[in-house]
Write a protein that holds these residues in place. Sequence first.
Motif, PDB file in Angstrom:
ATOM      1  N   ARG A  16       0.824  -1.203   0.000  1.00 10.18           N
ATOM      2  CA  ARG A  16       0.000   0.000   0.000  1.00 10.18           C
ATOM      3  C   ARG A  16       0.864   1.261   0.000  1.00 10.18           C
ATOM      4  N   GLU A  17       1.922   1.272   0.796  1.00 10.43           N
ATOM      5  CA  GLU A  17       2.793   2.450   0.849  1.00 10.43           C
ATOM      6  C   GLU A  17       3.420   2.725  -0.517  1.00 10.43           C
ATOM      7  N   TYR A  18       3.813   1.666  -1.208  1.00 11.37           N
ATOM      8  CA  TYR A  18       4.415   1.837  -2.527  1.00 11.37           C
ATOM      9  C   TYR A  18       3.399   2.435  -3.500  1.00 11.37           C
ATOM     10  N   ALA A  19       2.159   1.913  -3.470  1.00 15.81           N
ATOM     11  CA  ALA A  19       1.114   2.428  -4.358  1.00 15.81           C
ATOM     12  C   ALA A  19       0.782   3.884  -4.038  1.00 15.81           C
ATOM     13  N   TYR A  20       0.692   4.215  -2.761  1.00 19.12           N
ATOM     14  CA  TYR A  20       0.330   5.583  -2.387  1.00 19.12           C
ATOM     15  C   TYR A  20       1.427   6.579  -2.751  1.00 19.12           C
ATOM     16  N   ALA A  21       2.655   6.137  -2.781  1.00 20.56           N
ATOM     17  CA  ALA A  21       3.765   7.037  -3.098  1.00 20.56           C
ATOM     18  C   ALA A  21       3.922   7.263  -4.597  1.00 20.56           C
ATOM     19  N   ARG A  22       3.456   6.300  -5.423  1.00 21.29           N
ATOM     20  CA  ARG A  22       3.804   6.354  -6.853  1.00 21.29           C
ATOM     21  C   ARG A  22       2.630   6.257  -7.826  1.00 21.29           C
ATOM     22  N   SER A  23       1.445   5.932  -7.355  1.00 27.05           N
ATOM     23  CA  SER A  23       0.294   5.775  -8.251  1.00 27.05           C
ATOM     24  C   SER A  23      -0.711   6.898  -8.041  1.00 27.05           C
ATOM     25  N   PRO A  24      -0.855   7.814  -9.007  1.00 24.72           N
ATOM     26  CA  PRO A  24      -1.854   8.879  -8.868  1.00 24.72           C
ATOM     27  C   PRO A  24      -3.265   8.340  -8.665  1.00 24.72           C
ATOM     28  N   PHE A  25      -3.566   7.194  -9.274  1.00 21.81           N
ATOM     29  CA  PHE A  25      -4.910   6.619  -9.132  1.00 21.81           C
ATOM     30  C   PHE A  25      -5.184   6.256  -7.681  1.00 21.81           C
ATOM     31  N   TYR A  26      -4.267   5.533  -7.042  1.00 21.97           N
ATOM     32  CA  TYR A  26      -4.510   5.107  -5.663  1.00 21.97           C
ATOM     33  C   TYR A  26      -4.478   6.275  -4.698  1.00 21.97           C
ATOM     34  N   GLN A  27      -3.704   7.293  -5.023  1.00 27.24           N
ATOM     35  CA  GLN A  27      -3.701   8.478  -4.175  1.00 27.24           C
ATOM     36  C   GLN A  27      -5.090   9.091  -4.105  1.00 27.24           C
ATOM     37  N   CYS A  28      -5.816   9.002  -5.202  1.00 30.41           N
ATOM     38  CA  CYS A  28      -7.186   9.523  -5.245  1.00 30.41           C
ATOM     39  C   CYS A  28      -8.199   8.476  -4.776  1.00 30.41           C
ATOM     40  N   PHE A  29      -8.036   7.230  -5.248  1.00 27.99           N
ATOM     41  CA  PHE A  29      -9.005   6.155  -4.988  1.00 27.99           C
ATOM     42  C   PHE A  29      -9.106   5.827  -3.501  1.00 27.99           C
ATOM     43  N   HIS A  30      -7.999   5.917  -2.787  1.00 24.26           N
ATOM     44  CA  HIS A  30      -7.978   5.596  -1.367  1.00 24.26           C
ATOM     45  C   HIS A  30      -7.872   6.841  -0.486  1.00 24.26           C
ATOM     46  N   ARG A  31      -8.123   7.990  -1.071  1.00 26.32           N
ATOM     47  CA  ARG A  31      -8.005   9.231  -0.297  1.00 26.32           C
ATOM     48  C   ARG A  31      -8.930   9.182   0.925  1.00 26.32           C
ATOM     49  N   GLY A  32      -8.371   9.527   2.068  1.00 25.03           N
ATOM     50  CA  GLY A  32      -9.144   9.504   3.304  1.00 25.03           C
ATOM     51  C   GLY A  32      -9.233   8.129   3.936  1.00 25.03           C
ATOM     52  N   ARG A  33      -8.697   7.111   3.252  1.00 20.52           N
ATOM     53  CA  ARG A  33      -8.789   5.740   3.781  1.00 20.52           C
ATOM     54  C   ARG A  33      -7.420   5.062   3.838  1.00 20.52           C
ATOM     55  N   MET A  34      -6.370   5.806   3.647  1.00 19.75           N
ATOM     56  CA  MET A  34      -5.054   5.186   3.547  1.00 19.75           C
ATOM     57  C   MET A  34      -4.610   4.508   4.837  1.00 19.75           C
ATOM     58  N   ASP A  35      -5.246   4.856   5.942  1.00 25.18           N
ATOM     59  CA  ASP A  35      -4.890   4.214   7.209  1.00 25.18           C
ATOM     60  C   ASP A  35      -5.973   3.241   7.660  1.00 25.18           C
ATOM     61  N   ARG A  36      -6.935   2.953   6.781  1.00 23.00           N
ATOM     62  CA  ARG A  36      -8.039   2.070   7.138  1.00 23.00           C
ATOM     63  C   ARG A  36      -7.691   0.615   6.825  1.00 23.00           C
ATOM     64  N   PRO A  37      -8.351  -0.362   7.471  1.00 22.91           N
ATOM     65  CA  PRO A  37      -8.111  -1.782   7.170  1.00 22.91           C
ATOM     66  C   PRO A  37      -8.446  -2.118   5.719  1.00 22.91           C
ATOM     67  N   LEU A  38      -7.846  -3.156   5.228  1.00 23.36           N
ATOM     68  CA  LEU A  38      -8.045  -3.568   3.835  1.00 23.36           C
ATOM     69  C   LEU A  38      -9.525  -3.717   3.497  1.00 23.36           C
ATOM     70  N   GLN A  39     -10.298  -4.330   4.386  1.00 26.75           N
ATOM     71  CA  GLN A  39     -11.704  -4.621   4.103  1.00 26.75           C
ATOM     72  C   GLN A  39     -12.560  -3.364   3.984  1.00 26.75           C
ATOM     73  N   GLU A  40     -12.014  -2.199   4.356  1.00 23.68           N
ATOM     74  CA  GLU A  40     -12.778  -0.950   4.250  1.00 23.68           C
ATOM     75  C   GLU A  40     -12.401  -0.151   3.004  1.00 23.68           C
ATOM     76  N   LEU A  41     -11.508  -0.700   2.192  1.00 18.38           N
ATOM     77  CA  LEU A  41     -11.103  -0.004   0.974  1.00 18.38           C
ATOM     78  C   LEU A  41     -12.065  -0.318  -0.169  1.00 18.38           C
ATOM     79  N   PRO A  42     -12.184   0.589  -1.138  1.00 21.01           N
ATOM     80  CA  PRO A  42     -13.085   0.337  -2.271  1.00 21.01           C
ATOM     81  C   PRO A  42     -12.560  -0.802  -3.152  1.00 21.01           C
TER      82      PRO A  42
END
Length: 453
Positions: free
Chosen positions: A43-69
């Motif tokens: 997840r850290e790698y995706a959040y640092a380098r993927s513009p999509f995940y930076q937006c897709f998981h915005r506000g949920r980056m510290d949430r458990p996997l099961q709460e992600l879209p």
Amino acid sequence: MSTNALPPQSSLQANDPDPYLQHEHWTRQQLEDYQARALQACREYAYARSPFYQCFHRGRMDRPLQELPVLTKAMLMEHFDEVVTDRTLHLKDIQEYLVHPGGQERFLNRYRVMVTSGSTGQPGVFLRAQAEGAVVSVGLSRFPTWAGVPPGCKVAVIGSTAAEHMSSHLPIAVDGQLLPRLHLSASEPVETLVRQLNEWQPDMVAGYPSMMRVLAEEQRQGRLHIAPRFLVSVSETVTDETRRRIEQIWHTRLFNMYATTEGGIMAMECRYHRGLHLFEDLVIVEVVDAHNRPVPPGVYSEKVLMTVLFSRTQPLIRYEVSDRVSLSSRAHCLCGRPFALLEGIEGRAPEVLHFPARAGGEVAVHPLVLYRVMETVPVSGWQVVQERDGLQVLLSGGQEEPSEETLTNALQQALARQGAKVPPIRIQHVAAIPRNASGKAALIVSPVAHASA
């Protein structure tokens, strides 16, 4: 990235799965701790380098996997250029490469490009760097150890030979030594496959169960003369009857594998054959219903959500695949490995047929209902095709001429028991069951759209 979360990619070679071998001897708690670290690194790698995940998981980056879209294939392909972590990658360039590779084995001389068959309606394009491909090979490298395959074993792989298909990229090794391999296309005429196998005399045969069943019939008829000691089925549903026929002909147990283009080899049977061990150190698999809620053991899912722990070029976090699988209620296997077990794999959600219900509305008929009828038919291949005006049943080969009336009645009764309005059923004998571009022969085909689609 912590080296405890994922072995250094530079140390992973296609014939060197050693960094992962220790995982098979871990306790369940050690495995879960490792998985948590690997997920965090992914997840850290995706959040640092993927513009999509930076937006897709915005506000949920510290949430458990099961709460992600949930990420669908349609979303992945629509936002491909933003999902990938290498900003020099663009889908249009990759598509051009697939048409005109220009002699390059890898795109940009760095990435393997794989394309799904589109059997669920839309092809997908997936990339792996060399280090990621080395991790994928770990899944396949486990098989020789689990099955007791000796060095020098001659292998015949019968599947897709297309450069963009996963099976073209995976080596099989024992003790660090690649096994001699003959790679055959399942789209070749059966006579050609028989001739090549007779010449090669493989010790191991791996391939689609539909093709292995056809070849087992060729062996029974005396045209094929091989004596494999190891049998592996992959990429299609293997029914109980197909397994029985294959094992009976070659007098050895069949090992079933669960693989996807996106996640590689994801699960496999061990020598106890009590289910398929999920490779939870490589992929997190959530077994869920249509609303992404977990289903209990013994219940078939509507789909699975996979998180590929080693994917860095194209992160796949809660990626939706329409496979119908069920978890085993067994807490552990006799082999002692810590991995969870899959009890069964029934196929993909598009193989569920939908009919008007006698009571009104629509009824879903799951593949197992039709498998139970069709597997009693003495043929080497079959396929049920749903058409707008009824069902067409294709039959190929076999030991004797099946009774069309008996088969039709059995199918009618099976559908009626599910509450369906029974449609017209037509039986057709064909020389061979149709196969798709990668050589797969689906057992159930439904191009008919249904009300809930």
